[in-house]
Enzyme design. Structure first.
Site, PDB file in Angstrom:
ATOM      1  N   GLU A   1      38.184  41.111  10.709  1.00 51.52           N
ATOM      2  CA  GLU A   1      39.405  41.743  11.234  1.00 51.52           C
ATOM      3  C   GLU A   1      39.113  43.091  11.876  1.00 51.52           C
ATOM      4  O   GLU A   1      39.720  43.450  12.868  1.00 51.52           O
ATOM      5  CB  GLU A   1      40.454  41.881  10.118  1.00 51.52           C
ATOM      6  CG  GLU A   1      41.083  40.569   9.702  1.00 51.52           C
ATOM      7  CD  GLU A   1      41.779  39.833  10.852  1.00 51.52           C
ATOM      8  OE1 GLU A   1      42.217  40.489  11.813  1.00 51.52           O
ATOM      9  OE2 GLU A   1      41.847  38.589  10.800  1.00 51.52           O
TER      10      GLU A   1
ATOM     11  N   SER B   1      37.834  53.419  26.540  1.00 55.32           N
ATOM     12  CA  SER B   1      39.243  53.033  26.406  1.00 55.32           C
ATOM     13  C   SER B   1      40.172  53.993  27.147  1.00 55.32           C
ATOM     14  O   SER B   1      41.159  53.559  27.726  1.00 55.32           O
ATOM     15  CB  SER B   1      39.642  52.940  24.934  1.00 55.32           C
ATOM     16  OG  SER B   1      39.289  54.111  24.266  1.00 55.32           O
TER      17      SER B   1
ATOM     18  N   CYS C   1      62.273  28.905  22.601  1.00 55.74           N
ATOM     19  CA  CYS C   1      61.697  30.116  23.199  1.00 55.74           C
ATOM     20  C   CYS C   1      62.550  30.636  24.355  1.00 55.74           C
ATOM     21  O   CYS C   1      62.781  29.943  25.355  1.00 55.74           O
ATOM     22  CB  CYS C   1      60.280  29.824  23.700  1.00 55.74           C
ATOM     23  SG  CYS C   1      59.554  31.239  24.535  1.00 55.74           S
TER      24      CYS C   1
ATOM     25  N   GLY D   1      31.055  48.611  20.549  1.00 58.09           N
ATOM     26  CA  GLY D   1      31.997  49.668  20.944  1.00 58.09           C
ATOM     27  C   GLY D   1      32.880  50.133  19.792  1.00 58.09           C
ATOM     28  O   GLY D   1      32.816  49.601  18.684  1.00 58.09           O
ATOM     29  N   TYR D   2      33.689  51.150  20.079  1.00 58.72           N
ATOM     30  CA  TYR D   2      34.600  51.733  19.078  1.00 58.72           C
ATOM     31  C   TYR D   2      33.847  51.937  17.759  1.00 58.72           C
ATOM     32  O   TYR D   2      34.163  51.315  16.732  1.00 58.72           O
ATOM     33  CB  TYR D   2      35.825  50.837  18.861  1.00 58.72           C
ATOM     34  CG  TYR D   2      36.633  50.623  20.114  1.00 58.72           C
ATOM     35  CD1 TYR D   2      37.587  51.561  20.515  1.00 58.72           C
ATOM     36  CD2 TYR D   2      36.425  49.518  20.923  1.00 58.72           C
ATOM     37  CE1 TYR D   2      38.323  51.385  21.676  1.00 58.72           C
ATOM     38  CE2 TYR D   2      37.154  49.335  22.085  1.00 58.72           C
ATOM     39  CZ  TYR D   2      38.097  50.261  22.454  1.00 58.72           C
ATOM     40  OH  TYR D   2      38.813  50.072  23.606  1.00 58.72           O
TER      41      TYR D   2
ATOM     42  N   ASP E   1      49.599  42.119  16.126  1.00 59.69           N
ATOM     43  CA  ASP E   1      48.592  42.576  17.090  1.00 59.69           C
ATOM     44  C   ASP E   1      49.090  42.209  18.485  1.00 59.69           C
ATOM     45  O   ASP E   1      50.241  41.781  18.642  1.00 59.69           O
ATOM     46  CB  ASP E   1      47.214  41.946  16.781  1.00 59.69           C
ATOM     47  CG  ASP E   1      47.168  40.457  17.110  1.00 59.69           C
ATOM     48  OD1 ASP E   1      48.239  39.852  17.362  1.00 59.69           O
ATOM     49  OD2 ASP E   1      46.061  39.891  17.132  1.00 59.69           O
TER      50      ASP E   1
ATOM     51  N   TRP F   1      34.460  33.091  10.055  1.00 61.88           N
ATOM     52  CA  TRP F   1      35.120  33.758   8.930  1.00 61.88           C
ATOM     53  C   TRP F   1      36.221  32.879   8.350  1.00 61.88           C
ATOM     54  O   TRP F   1      36.734  33.151   7.274  1.00 61.88           O
ATOM     55  CB  TRP F   1      35.676  35.125   9.345  1.00 61.88           C
ATOM     56  CG  TRP F   1      36.400  35.122  10.648  1.00 61.88           C
ATOM     57  CD1 TRP F   1      37.734  34.917  10.850  1.00 61.88           C
ATOM     58  CD2 TRP F   1      35.825  35.337  11.937  1.00 61.88           C
ATOM     59  NE1 TRP F   1      38.024  34.977  12.178  1.00 61.88           N
ATOM     60  CE2 TRP F   1      36.881  35.243  12.881  1.00 61.88           C
ATOM     61  CE3 TRP F   1      34.535  35.609  12.401  1.00 61.88           C
ATOM     62  CZ2 TRP F   1      36.672  35.402  14.249  1.00 61.88           C
ATOM     63  CZ3 TRP F   1      34.333  35.771  13.767  1.00 61.88           C
ATOM     64  CH2 TRP F   1      35.389  35.671  14.674  1.00 61.88           C
ATOM     65  N   ARG F   2      36.579  31.815   9.055  1.00 62.56           N
ATOM     66  CA  ARG F   2      37.616  30.931   8.521  1.00 62.56           C
ATOM     67  C   ARG F   2      37.054  29.976   7.473  1.00 62.56           C
ATOM     68  O   ARG F   2      37.803  29.295   6.796  1.00 62.56           O
ATOM     69  CB  ARG F   2      38.287  30.152   9.652  1.00 62.56           C
ATOM     70  CG  ARG F   2      39.174  31.050  10.475  1.00 62.56           C
ATOM     71  CD  ARG F   2      40.126  30.274  11.344  1.00 62.56           C
ATOM     72  NE  ARG F   2      41.006  31.193  12.035  1.00 62.56           N
ATOM     73  CZ  ARG F   2      41.469  31.009  13.253  1.00 62.56           C
ATOM     74  NH1 ARG F   2      41.149  29.923  13.921  1.00 62.56           N
ATOM     75  NH2 ARG F   2      42.266  31.899  13.808  1.00 62.56           N
TER      76      ARG F   2
ATOM     77  N   CYS G   1      49.945  30.917  24.395  1.00 65.00           N
ATOM     78  CA  CYS G   1      50.883  31.909  24.952  1.00 65.00           C
ATOM     79  C   CYS G   1      50.075  33.063  25.547  1.00 65.00           C
ATOM     80  O   CYS G   1      50.153  34.205  25.106  1.00 65.00           O
ATOM     81  CB  CYS G   1      51.833  32.396  23.860  1.00 65.00           C
ATOM     82  SG  CYS G   1      53.229  33.317  24.514  1.00 65.00           S
TER      83      CYS G   1
ATOM     84  N   TYR H   1      47.692  47.021  10.189  1.00 65.29           N
ATOM     85  CA  TYR H   1      47.255  45.713  10.700  1.00 65.29           C
ATOM     86  C   TYR H   1      46.164  45.126   9.793  1.00 65.29           C
ATOM     87  O   TYR H   1      46.275  43.991   9.315  1.00 65.29           O
ATOM     88  CB  TYR H   1      46.742  45.824  12.148  1.00 65.29           C
ATOM     89  CG  TYR H   1      46.042  44.549  12.551  1.00 65.29           C
ATOM     90  CD1 TYR H   1      46.763  43.460  13.004  1.00 65.29           C
ATOM     91  CD2 TYR H   1      44.652  44.398  12.392  1.00 65.29           C
ATOM     92  CE1 TYR H   1      46.148  42.257  13.303  1.00 65.29           C
ATOM     93  CE2 TYR H   1      44.022  43.204  12.680  1.00 65.29           C
ATOM     94  CZ  TYR H   1      44.774  42.138  13.140  1.00 65.29           C
ATOM     95  OH  TYR H   1      44.158  40.946  13.412  1.00 65.29           O
TER      96      TYR H   1
HETATM   97  S1  SF4 Z   1      57.090  28.511  24.934  1.00 61.79           S
HETATM   98 FE1  SF4 Z   1      57.338  30.692  24.617  1.00 61.79          FE
HETATM   99  S2  SF4 Z   1      55.998  31.175  22.896  1.00 61.79           S
HETATM  100 FE2  SF4 Z   1      55.377  29.180  23.688  1.00 61.79          FE
HETATM  101  S3  SF4 Z   1      53.750  29.571  25.177  1.00 61.79           S
HETATM  102 FE3  SF4 Z   1      55.688  29.517  26.298  1.00 61.79          FE
HETATM  103  S4  SF4 Z   1      56.340  31.634  26.358  1.00 61.79           S
HETATM  104 FE4  SF4 Z   1      54.814  31.508  24.761  1.00 61.79          FE
END
Ligand code: SF4
Length: 368
Positions: A44, A310, A215, A88-89, A145, A31-32, A199, A127
């Site tokens: 989405e 769920s 961070c 699902g859903y 999200d 989709w990009r 992350c 969203y």
């Molecule tokens: S630095 Fe912070 S935002 Fe980046 S991966 Fe680590 S915890 Fe997540």
């Protein structure tokens, strides 16, 4: 922690670094390739509650089956649910089609580009509205999200329970404040992508993260405790008894769930929830009487399987059943329609997951 605004209390969010990282590292997703609002809308909706890897095939099949909004609007419900089967859903599929009909009738077949109008479509919440408007139309709406929540709570050191509405509101506020107004679609996708690939919930790869310099969770070694989510209530576990009834042509009886019910518009084998004090065979007998108006002899068990939805879990017990004379012909009481179908024909109908497992076993094991 006290709530703050980005402008007051924390260093400038490194938008530039995030976008640069995204430009270099964004995954190549189908989709990009497109700026078509319809494609972005479908992706989405599918991506809510579902992993990217699972969505890719469904996305291709859906786009192939319903290449335009008009074709989705004109399609019959069963064919839409059949393409969605297993994802699902299912209310997502029903709502998407209802919304496509509205777009075809009221918006000249064009996905609306105003927040108010797109939000008026069935199944479109904040969203989806923000995602479609920012990615397809480059409008400045921030998406939040699960991935974005994780990145932002860690970056800003938000320790409050992310289940709480007030925390969610504050996170939305943060997302709105840091949004890059020049590239809102890319910025939203970059945050989601970072949450999905770097992350991650456990073991985030902070050393590769473009946000690491500012961070909070990284700096204070708090990535294991942020975000904080209070324990979920234990989900109930239901025992479900269903009946497999054959007619004298070896066809099986299936029932269509009402459109407005959970899993509405999908087919199933008739049955229902076990009540306190009942044996599972008694459940099957009672349910078939209530649902179809027939007395049955509950014979041998065909299979037992577990499935998790769920908000609850089920153990489904399927029994062969025989209608006892002088019962009248089965008639649908709580379902929309019933049908007698051969085992090979079962694959033409959309079934929810647990029933799908049953149909697959029937197809594998039985020779009709
Ligand atoms: S630095 Fe912070 S935002 Fe980046 S991966 Fe680590 S915890 Fe997540």
């Amino acid at each position: 922690m006290d709530w703050f605004t980005v402008s007051d209390n924390v260093p400038e969010f490194p938008k530039h670094e995030l976008l640069e990282w995204y430009d270099r590292n964004s995954r190549d997703l189908p989709w990009r390739d497109s700026e078509d609002p319809y494609s972005i809308w479908i992706s989405e909706v599918m991506l809510q509650q579902t992993r990217v890897d699972t969505v890719i095939d469904y996305y291709h099949r859906f786009r192939e089956a319903f290449p335009t909004i008009q074709e989705l609007a004109d399609a019959d419900r069963q064919s839409v649910l059949k393409v969605w089967e297993g994802l699902g859903y299912y209310s997502r599929a029903r709502n998407l089609q209802d919304a496509a009909r509205t777009v075809a009738e009221q918006f000249n077949g064009e996905v609306p580009d105003s927040y108010k109008e797109i939000l008026s479509l069935k199944g479109v919440g904040p969203y989806t509205a923000a995602a479609v408007l920012s990615i397809a139309y480059n409008k400045p709406y921030a998406v939040v999200d699960g991935n974005v929540i994780r990145v932002l709570t860690r970056y800003f050191g938000v320790k409050e329970d992310i289940r709480s509405q007030s925390t969610k509101k504050q996170i939305q506020k943060l997302a709105d404040e840091i949004l890059d107004r020049n590239r809102p679609g890319d910025f939203n996708q970059a945050l989601m992508e970072l949450g999905a690939t770097i992350c991650t919930p456990s073991g985030p790869d902070c050393r590769s993260c473009p946000l690491s310099a500012g961070c909070t969770a990284y700096r204070t070694a708090a990535t294991d405790t942020i975000p904080y989510k209070s324990p979920a209530k234990q989900s109930p576990h239901h025992q479900i008894g269903v009946g497999l009834i054959k007619d004298n042509e070896d066809r099986l009886l299936i029932a269509l769930r009402p459109e407005d019910a959970m899993l509405g518009g999908l087919w199933e084998f008739p049955g229902g929830k076990m009540r306190t004090g009942e044996s599972i065979k008694q459940t099957v007998k009672r349910e078939l009487k209530e649902e179809l108006g027939v007395d049955v002899d509950v014979l041998e068990k065909f299979m037992k399987l577990n499935h998790t939805y769920s908000h609850f879990k089920i153990t489904l017990h399927a029994y062969w059943c025989r209608i006892l004379p002088p019962s009248p012909a089965p008639t649908p009481a709580s379902s929309q329609e019933i049908r007698w179908v051969t085992v090979p024909e079962l694959s033409q109908y959309p079934f929810p997951k647990a029933n799908k497992v049953l149909t697959e076993k029937l197809l594998r094991k039985l020779e009709f």
